[in-house]
Design a protein around this motif. Structure first.
Motif, PDB file in Angstrom:
ATOM      1  N   THR A   7       0.826  -1.203   0.000  1.00 44.05           N
ATOM      2  CA  THR A   7       0.000   0.000   0.000  1.00 44.05           C
ATOM      3  C   THR A   7       0.861   1.255   0.000  1.00 44.05           C
ATOM      4  O   THR A   7       0.362   2.349  -0.180  1.00 44.05           O
ATOM      5  CB  THR A   7      -0.921   0.021   1.228  1.00 44.05           C
ATOM      6  OG1 THR A   7      -0.119  -0.096   2.404  1.00 44.05           O
ATOM      7  CG2 THR A   7      -1.916  -1.127   1.165  1.00 44.05           C
ATOM      8  N   SER A   8       2.173   1.104   0.212  1.00 42.10           N
ATOM      9  CA  SER A   8       3.053   2.261   0.183  1.00 42.10           C
ATOM     10  C   SER A   8       3.475   2.541  -1.252  1.00 42.10           C
ATOM     11  O   SER A   8       3.652   1.621  -2.056  1.00 42.10           O
ATOM     12  CB  SER A   8       4.292   2.015   1.050  1.00 42.10           C
ATOM     13  OG  SER A   8       5.012   0.893   0.578  1.00 42.10           O
ATOM     14  N   ALA A   9       3.614   3.803  -1.586  1.00 40.12           N
ATOM     15  CA  ALA A   9       3.910   4.192  -2.963  1.00 40.12           C
ATOM     16  C   ALA A   9       5.322   3.790  -3.342  1.00 40.12           C
ATOM     17  O   ALA A   9       6.273   4.001  -2.591  1.00 40.12           O
ATOM     18  CB  ALA A   9       3.724   5.694  -3.140  1.00 40.12           C
ATOM     19  N   ILE A  10       5.445   3.209  -4.515  1.00 38.12           N
ATOM     20  CA  ILE A  10       6.746   2.899  -5.083  1.00 38.12           C
ATOM     21  C   ILE A  10       7.241   4.133  -5.835  1.00 38.12           C
ATOM     22  O   ILE A  10       6.519   4.704  -6.650  1.00 38.12           O
ATOM     23  CB  ILE A  10       6.658   1.688  -6.023  1.00 38.12           C
ATOM     24  CG1 ILE A  10       6.420   0.416  -5.222  1.00 38.12           C
ATOM     25  CG2 ILE A  10       7.915   1.551  -6.873  1.00 38.12           C
ATOM     26  CD1 ILE A  10       6.249  -0.823  -6.054  1.00 38.12           C
ATOM     27  N   ALA A  11       8.459   4.558  -5.546  1.00 45.53           N
ATOM     28  CA  ALA A  11       9.026   5.750  -6.181  1.00 45.53           C
ATOM     29  C   ALA A  11       9.771   5.351  -7.451  1.00 45.53           C
ATOM     30  O   ALA A  11      10.777   4.646  -7.397  1.00 45.53           O
ATOM     31  CB  ALA A  11       9.978   6.462  -5.229  1.00 45.53           C
ATOM     32  N   LEU A  35       0.255   1.972 -12.861  1.00 43.32           N
ATOM     33  CA  LEU A  35       0.595   1.103 -11.745  1.00 43.32           C
ATOM     34  C   LEU A  35      -0.102   1.557 -10.462  1.00 43.32           C
ATOM     35  O   LEU A  35      -0.170   2.752 -10.181  1.00 43.32           O
ATOM     36  CB  LEU A  35       2.107   1.092 -11.509  1.00 43.32           C
ATOM     37  CG  LEU A  35       2.971   0.463 -12.599  1.00 43.32           C
ATOM     38  CD1 LEU A  35       4.443   0.712 -12.293  1.00 43.32           C
ATOM     39  CD2 LEU A  35       2.687  -1.032 -12.708  1.00 43.32           C
ATOM     40  N   PRO A  36      -0.617   0.630  -9.676  1.00 49.68           N
ATOM     41  CA  PRO A  36      -1.220   1.013  -8.391  1.00 49.68           C
ATOM     42  C   PRO A  36      -0.142   1.400  -7.382  1.00 49.68           C
ATOM     43  O   PRO A  36       0.930   0.800  -7.351  1.00 49.68           O
ATOM     44  CB  PRO A  36      -1.943  -0.280  -7.957  1.00 49.68           C
ATOM     45  CG  PRO A  36      -1.173  -1.383  -8.619  1.00 49.68           C
ATOM     46  CD  PRO A  36      -0.686  -0.824  -9.931  1.00 49.68           C
ATOM     47  N   HIS A  37      -0.434   2.409  -6.597  1.00 53.64           N
ATOM     48  CA  HIS A  37       0.471   2.810  -5.514  1.00 53.64           C
ATOM     49  C   HIS A  37       1.880   3.109  -6.024  1.00 53.64           C
ATOM     50  O   HIS A  37       2.878   2.655  -5.449  1.00 53.64           O
ATOM     51  CB  HIS A  37       0.532   1.730  -4.431  1.00 53.64           C
ATOM     52  CG  HIS A  37      -0.802   1.284  -3.949  1.00 53.64           C
ATOM     53  ND1 HIS A  37      -1.717   2.131  -3.370  1.00 53.64           N
ATOM     54  CD2 HIS A  37      -1.390   0.057  -3.986  1.00 53.64           C
ATOM     55  CE1 HIS A  37      -2.806   1.450  -3.051  1.00 53.64           C
ATOM     56  NE2 HIS A  37      -2.636   0.210  -3.414  1.00 53.64           N
ATOM     57  N   ALA A  38       1.981   3.859  -7.119  1.00 54.37           N
ATOM     58  CA  ALA A  38       3.292   4.251  -7.646  1.00 54.37           C
ATOM     59  C   ALA A  38       3.320   5.761  -7.845  1.00 54.37           C
ATOM     60  O   ALA A  38       2.338   6.364  -8.277  1.00 54.37           O
ATOM     61  CB  ALA A  38       3.587   3.538  -8.952  1.00 54.37           C
ATOM     62  N   LYS A  39       4.439   6.359  -7.531  1.00 49.93           N
ATOM     63  CA  LYS A  39       4.665   7.783  -7.740  1.00 49.93           C
ATOM     64  C   LYS A  39       5.784   7.919  -8.756  1.00 49.93           C
ATOM     65  O   LYS A  39       6.893   7.426  -8.546  1.00 49.93           O
ATOM     66  CB  LYS A  39       5.046   8.466  -6.424  1.00 49.93           C
ATOM     67  CG  LYS A  39       5.521   9.902  -6.566  1.00 49.93           C
ATOM     68  CD  LYS A  39       4.421  10.837  -7.028  1.00 49.93           C
ATOM     69  CE  LYS A  39       4.897  12.287  -7.027  1.00 49.93           C
ATOM     70  NZ  LYS A  39       3.868  13.216  -7.525  1.00 49.93           N
ATOM     71  N   VAL A  40       5.482   8.579  -9.884  1.00 50.80           N
ATOM     72  CA  VAL A  40       6.465   8.728 -10.948  1.00 50.80           C
ATOM     73  C   VAL A  40       7.085  10.121 -10.883  1.00 50.80           C
ATOM     74  O   VAL A  40       6.378  11.132 -10.966  1.00 50.80           O
ATOM     75  CB  VAL A  40       5.833   8.493 -12.333  1.00 50.80           C
ATOM     76  CG1 VAL A  40       6.892   8.623 -13.426  1.00 50.80           C
ATOM     77  CG2 VAL A  40       5.177   7.116 -12.398  1.00 50.80           C
TER      78      VAL A  40
END
Length: 231
Positions: A7-11, A35-40
């Protein structure tokens, strides 16, 4: 494939530079954006606009100084690779982030920049078909596959391989079901009108014309790599 559901965002950091090939960047970006829970993060030394080699204007959203520690480091390719091969600050950023990232990745000639930053030593990798020999000059074992995975290094071939690469990485991060759903929503079902997408399937005349057109760029890049690798 490895699966990581969180549930934590992947950077995810996509490192930009002037005169990159826009599809090297936008093809995987389209996958990453789903992508779910991803920060680009679109990264560059500053957040000033950057123009691709075809004139598309891109806007970085994070400077190098403000970049978080990245789970995924990604580098595209393009004509602008030449200048960055000798950009110490740029390569230092790649090296610093790459040493701690969960995945170190590239598409097309972005692998040359990873190699120049010392991030592909001891790894197998791929690049654009026209640049295989150049990547080998860094001591990298090259593989002529669409996507190559070697431990936490994932490299894609030329330009359109960015979609395949993005889906492979999606499966590594979230499992194959998520990657397959993204592929379906993108309706990625390629049926090219010609079988000239690789030197193995293109006619000899097409391959020779491409080599002639790219000879000057290739030779300039070879000289740069020879200079920085002392080989």
């Amino acid at each position: 494939m490895a699966t990581r559901v969180s549930t934590s965002a992947i950077a995810i950091g996509m490192v930009l530079f002037p005169n990159l090939t826009q599809l090297d960047f936008t093809a995987p970006y389209e996958v990453f954006s789903r992508l779910p829970h991803a920060k680009v993060y679109l990264l560059a030394p500053t957040i000033e606009p950057i123009y691709s080699e075809s004139g598309l204007c891109l806007f970085p959203n994070t400077s190098f100084k403000r970049s978080p520690a990245l789970d995924v480091l990604f580098v595209p390719g393009g004509l602008g690779v030449n200048a960055k091969l000798e950009d110490a600050a740029y390569l230092h950023f790649l090296k610093t982030q790459g040493e701690h990232a969960r995945y170190v990745t590239s598409v097309c000639t972005g692998s040359l920049l990873l190699a120049a930053a010392g991030l592909l030593q001891g790894y197998r990798a791929t690049t654009h078909w026209f640049s295989m020999e150049l990547l080998e000059m860094f001591g990298v074992e090259t593989v002529a596959d669409r996507v190559v995975i070697d431990r936490n290094r994932i490299t894609g071939g030329g330009v359109t391989a960015g979609i395949d690469f993005g889906l492979v990485l999606a499966a590594q991060l979230y499992g194959e079901m998520v990657a397959q759903e993204i592929q379906l929503w993108m309706e990625y079902n390629p049926a090219p009108p010609f079988q000239s997408g690789s030197p193995q399937t293109a006619s000899p005349d097409v391959v020779e014309n491409a080599r002639v057109e790219g000879k000057s760029l290739w030779e300039t890049r070879r000289q740069i790599i020879q200079r920085i690798t002392h080989c």
